[in-house]
Each structure stands twice: as C-alpha cells, then as structure tokens.
Design a protein around this motif. Structure first.
Motif, PDB file in Angstrom:
ATOM      1  N   MET A   1       0.927  -1.229  -0.162  1.00 33.58           N
ATOM      2  CA  MET A   1      -0.066  -0.333   0.577  1.00 33.58           C
ATOM      3  C   MET A   1       0.939   0.673   0.073  1.00 33.58           C
ATOM      4  N   ALA A   2       0.695   2.427  -1.194  1.00 32.66           N
ATOM      5  CA  ALA A   2       1.576   3.197  -1.136  1.00 32.66           C
ATOM      6  C   ALA A   2       1.063   4.094   0.823  1.00 32.66           C
ATOM      7  N   PRO A   3       2.521   4.762   0.699  1.00 31.68           N
ATOM      8  CA  PRO A   3       2.011   5.560   2.306  1.00 31.68           C
ATOM      9  C   PRO A   3       1.129   7.375   1.804  1.00 31.68           C
ATOM     10  N   THR A   4       0.598   7.473   2.329  1.00 33.39           N
ATOM     11  CA  THR A   4      -0.289   8.284   2.549  1.00 33.39           C
ATOM     12  C   THR A   4       0.154   9.734   3.505  1.00 33.39           C
ATOM     13  N   ASN A   5       1.187   9.389   4.750  1.00 34.07           N
ATOM     14  CA  ASN A   5       0.946  10.328   5.590  1.00 34.07           C
ATOM     15  C   ASN A   5       2.663  11.065   5.408  1.00 34.07           C
ATOM     16  N   SER A  93       8.316  14.353   2.065  1.00 33.92           N
ATOM     17  CA  SER A  93       9.240  13.460   2.895  1.00 33.92           C
ATOM     18  C   SER A  93       8.472  12.318   4.028  1.00 33.92           C
ATOM     19  N   ILE A  94       8.905  11.476   3.928  1.00 32.72           N
ATOM     20  CA  ILE A  94       8.113  10.193   5.262  1.00 32.72           C
ATOM     21  C   ILE A  94       8.265   9.960   6.628  1.00 32.72           C
ATOM     22  N   ASP A  95       8.403  10.013   7.675  1.00 28.69           N
ATOM     23  CA  ASP A  95       8.897   8.765   8.740  1.00 28.69           C
ATOM     24  C   ASP A  95       8.771   7.493   8.115  1.00 28.69           C
ATOM     25  N   ILE A  96       9.546   7.005   8.255  1.00 27.17           N
ATOM     26  CA  ILE A  96      10.474   5.150   7.785  1.00 27.17           C
ATOM     27  C   ILE A  96      10.832   4.650   9.737  1.00 27.17           C
ATOM     28  N   LYS A  97      11.115   3.542  10.017  1.00 27.45           N
ATOM     29  CA  LYS A  97      11.428   2.602  10.788  1.00 27.45           C
ATOM     30  C   LYS A  97      12.678   2.686  10.030  1.00 27.45           C
ATOM     31  N   ARG A  98      13.860   2.611  10.904  1.00 29.91           N
ATOM     32  CA  ARG A  98      15.583   2.715  10.456  1.00 29.91           C
ATOM     33  C   ARG A  98      15.697   1.223   9.825  1.00 29.91           C
ATOM     34  N   GLU A  99      14.678   0.181  10.540  1.00 29.93           N
ATOM     35  CA  GLU A  99      15.120  -1.187  10.035  1.00 29.93           C
ATOM     36  C   GLU A  99      14.400  -1.140   9.159  1.00 29.93           C
ATOM     37  N   ASP A 100      13.773   0.114   7.990  1.00 25.96           N
ATOM     38  CA  ASP A 100      12.663  -0.820   7.071  1.00 25.96           C
ATOM     39  C   ASP A 100      13.204   0.526   5.651  1.00 25.96           C
ATOM     40  N   THR A 118      13.605  10.872   9.282  1.00 29.35           N
ATOM     41  CA  THR A 118      12.722  10.803   8.102  1.00 29.35           C
ATOM     42  C   THR A 118      13.162  11.344   6.897  1.00 29.35           C
ATOM     43  N   ILE A 119      12.392  10.522   5.615  1.00 30.84           N
ATOM     44  CA  ILE A 119      13.395  10.430   4.382  1.00 30.84           C
ATOM     45  C   ILE A 119      12.854  10.774   3.002  1.00 30.84           C
ATOM     46  N   PRO A 120      13.371  11.938   2.941  1.00 33.47           N
ATOM     47  CA  PRO A 120      13.066  12.795   1.069  1.00 33.47           C
ATOM     48  C   PRO A 120      12.423  11.923   0.119  1.00 33.47           C
ATOM     49  N   VAL A 121      11.549  11.427  -0.252  1.00 39.62           N
ATOM     50  CA  VAL A 121      10.695  11.451  -1.115  1.00 39.62           C
ATOM     51  C   VAL A 121      10.546  11.470  -2.488  1.00 39.62           C
ATOM     52  N   GLY A 122      10.786  13.332  -2.504  1.00 37.22           N
ATOM     53  CA  GLY A 122       9.793  13.834  -3.847  1.00 37.22           C
ATOM     54  C   GLY A 122      10.061  15.427  -3.967  1.00 37.22           C
ATOM     55  N   ALA A 123      10.187  15.848  -5.066  1.00 32.75           N
ATOM     56  CA  ALA A 123      10.348  17.203  -5.136  1.00 32.75           C
ATOM     57  C   ALA A 123       9.086  18.178  -6.206  1.00 32.75           C
ATOM     58  N   MET A 124       9.081  19.226  -5.766  1.00 36.28           N
ATOM     59  CA  MET A 124       8.387  19.649  -6.869  1.00 36.28           C
ATOM     60  C   MET A 124       8.772  21.427  -6.570  1.00 36.28           C
ATOM     61  N   VAL A 125       8.848  21.984  -8.003  1.00 38.27           N
ATOM     62  CA  VAL A 125       9.121  23.695  -7.951  1.00 38.27           C
ATOM     63  C   VAL A 125       8.325  24.229  -9.125  1.00 38.27           C
ATOM     64  N   LEU A 126       7.396  25.313  -8.037  1.00 34.61           N
ATOM     65  CA  LEU A 126       6.435  26.235  -8.678  1.00 34.61           C
ATOM     66  C   LEU A 126       7.049  27.658  -9.165  1.00 34.61           C
ATOM     67  N   ASP A 127       6.614  27.949 -10.294  1.00 32.39           N
ATOM     68  CA  ASP A 127       6.705  29.308 -10.515  1.00 32.39           C
ATOM     69  C   ASP A 127       6.116  29.965 -11.591  1.00 32.39           C
ATOM     70  N   SER A 128       6.624  31.482 -10.776  1.00 33.70           N
ATOM     71  CA  SER A 128       5.818  32.316 -11.514  1.00 33.70           C
ATOM     72  C   SER A 128       5.498  32.443 -12.464  1.00 33.70           C
ATOM     73  N   LYS A 129       6.327  31.931 -13.972  1.00 27.35           N
ATOM     74  CA  LYS A 129       6.581  32.115 -15.039  1.00 27.35           C
ATOM     75  C   LYS A 129       7.034  30.630 -15.881  1.00 27.35           C
ATOM     76  N   SER A 130       6.560  30.647 -17.450  1.00 32.85           N
ATOM     77  CA  SER A 130       6.535  29.509 -17.864  1.00 32.85           C
ATOM     78  C   SER A 130       8.089  29.618 -18.192  1.00 32.85           C
ATOM     79  N   PRO A 131       8.911  28.650 -18.889  1.00 35.60           N
ATOM     80  CA  PRO A 131      10.178  28.291 -19.440  1.00 35.60           C
ATOM     81  C   PRO A 131      10.512  28.983 -20.762  1.00 35.60           C
TER      82      PRO A 131
END
Length: 232
Positions: A1-5, A93-100, A118-131
């Motif tokens: 099951m995918a994490p939701t927290n 990010s998500i909090d996981i047990k060390r053994e996991d 706590t491990i980071p799992v995803g990143a996003m950047v929002l900007d005010s203008k298009s490239p």
C-alpha cells in the motif's frame, strides 16, 4: 500500500536540498530505461554542470522568494498576477522505521540517530512564469488568466514503495497553493514521447494537455514536449 502520511516543507539550500534533488533526479534513469522512456532526460543530471546549476538556481530562488513573499495569499499578487521573482520549492518526506530504510539509502542515513528516520521522497518547484521553450503554447505569464507554473516534479526512486504517491500528493499541494493565491490555473510541461505515457499520468492527475512543442537539439532529434493545465 502506498504511504499517505507525507509531510511537506520548503526546499532550501541550507538543508542541502539542491544536492538531494540531483541525486533523486539521477535515480529516475534506471526506471525510465525500464519503461522505454530513456529519452526523457538523455543524460545523468549529476554529470551535467548545467543541470546541477539549474537545480541550485531553483532552490536559491525559492529561498529568496520565501524571504520576500512569506505568505501564500492574494496579497502576494501584483495587478492580479504573481511577481516574476516568486518561486516555491517543496520536499515531500515520510517517517519510517530505521530497519525499513531501503537498501539504496541505508548508507546515507547511517549517522542519523533514532529509531524513526525522516527521508525525502519527492520534490516540486512552482514558479511564477513559464520557461522560454514552452512559449509557443503559453506566454511567460498570462495577464487575463494568470497561472502558477509547475517547473519541476520528481520522486526519488531509491525510496522504492515509500515514494509511491508522492507526486500525486505534491500536485495536490500545488493545486491548493493556486487556490490560496486566488488564482485558477496550474500549468506545466512534460515529455510527450513513449506514446505520451507521461502526459497520460498528468491527465490522470487532472491536468489536461493543451498544446505540443518541440525543443531543437544540435545533431539530435528534437525533445518532444506537451503543456498541461489544471483549472480550479
């Protein structure tokens, strides 16, 4: 099951998030190769100074924007649109047990104390203008229908199942940000190769494709892209 927290925080240079962004970007390449999407990036980002500089610039711009525009509300808008120096970078990010901790990340967290990590799992950047490369489809900014531009969205494939769903969760954060700003549009771009597989992902997240574009490359086939849009 995918994490939701998932937890969300601003990405900052102080936390070394620019370096992590590049590591996570590198981690996508084996996965992309496995689904026939090698041409989405064409190179390992950490081997390209331009890619490393691009990531650092985005996080630095977010740092500066947080100091100048600390609130997310319509008061930030200038004549109904975002200031051109506005930018928000996020880490999921998500909090996981060390053994996991997944094997690909265990060494990275050897020195971190505690049973919960706590491990980071995803990143996003929002900007005010298009490239510039998408402006055959949408302008830098639209005075009549201003938008927030999704400049970067990525999951860390080293995190395995713990990263699953983080892209969708970050897109929900982006949509909420658009509404808090009093705007109605979230735009972005993505690769449209491999039978528009990535375009289909964004369409499944509620962003419809509104136009295609090509980015010429010296001595190579053009990079094929599509612009997507979500409306509140």
């Amino acid at each position: 099951m995918a994490p939701t927290n998932f937890k969300f925080r601003p990405a900052t240079l102080a936390e070394g998030d620019d370096r992590w962004f590049v590591e996570a970007w590198d981690s996508t390449l084996p996965y992309l190769a496995s689904i026939g999407s090698t041409s989405q990036w064409r190179y390992i980002p950490s081997s390209q100074p331009g890619a490393v500089d691009r990531v650092q610039t985005m996080v630095a711009k977010s740092d500066a924007s947080a100091g100048k525009h600390p609130t997310v509300s319509p008061e930030v808008l200038e004549n109904g649109r975002l200031p051109l120096d506005w930018c928000k970078a996020y880490v999921a990010s998500i909090d996981i047990k060390r053994e996991d901790i997944p094997a690909a990340l265990k060494e990275k967290y050897l020195s971190v104390q505690g049973d919960i990590v706590t491990i980071p799992v995803g990143a996003m950047v929002l900007d005010s203008k298009s490239p510039e490369y998408v402006r055959s489809v949408i302008p830098e900014q639209d005075d009549k229908e201003p938008f927030v531009f999704l400049a970067f969205l990525m999951t860390d494939h080293r995190a395995g199942a713990f990263a699953k769903g983080s892209g969708s969760a970050l897109l929900t954060v982006a949509k909420e940000e658009v509404k808090r700003l009093g705007l109605e549009r979230l735009c972005g771009d993505c690769w449209r190769g491999n039978d528009r597989r990535l375009v289909g992902y964004y369409e499944g997240q509620g962003l419809r494709a509104i136009g295609d574009f090509n980015v010429p490359k010296n001595g190579e086939d053009a990079w094929e892209g599509a612009v997507t849009e979500w409306r509140a």
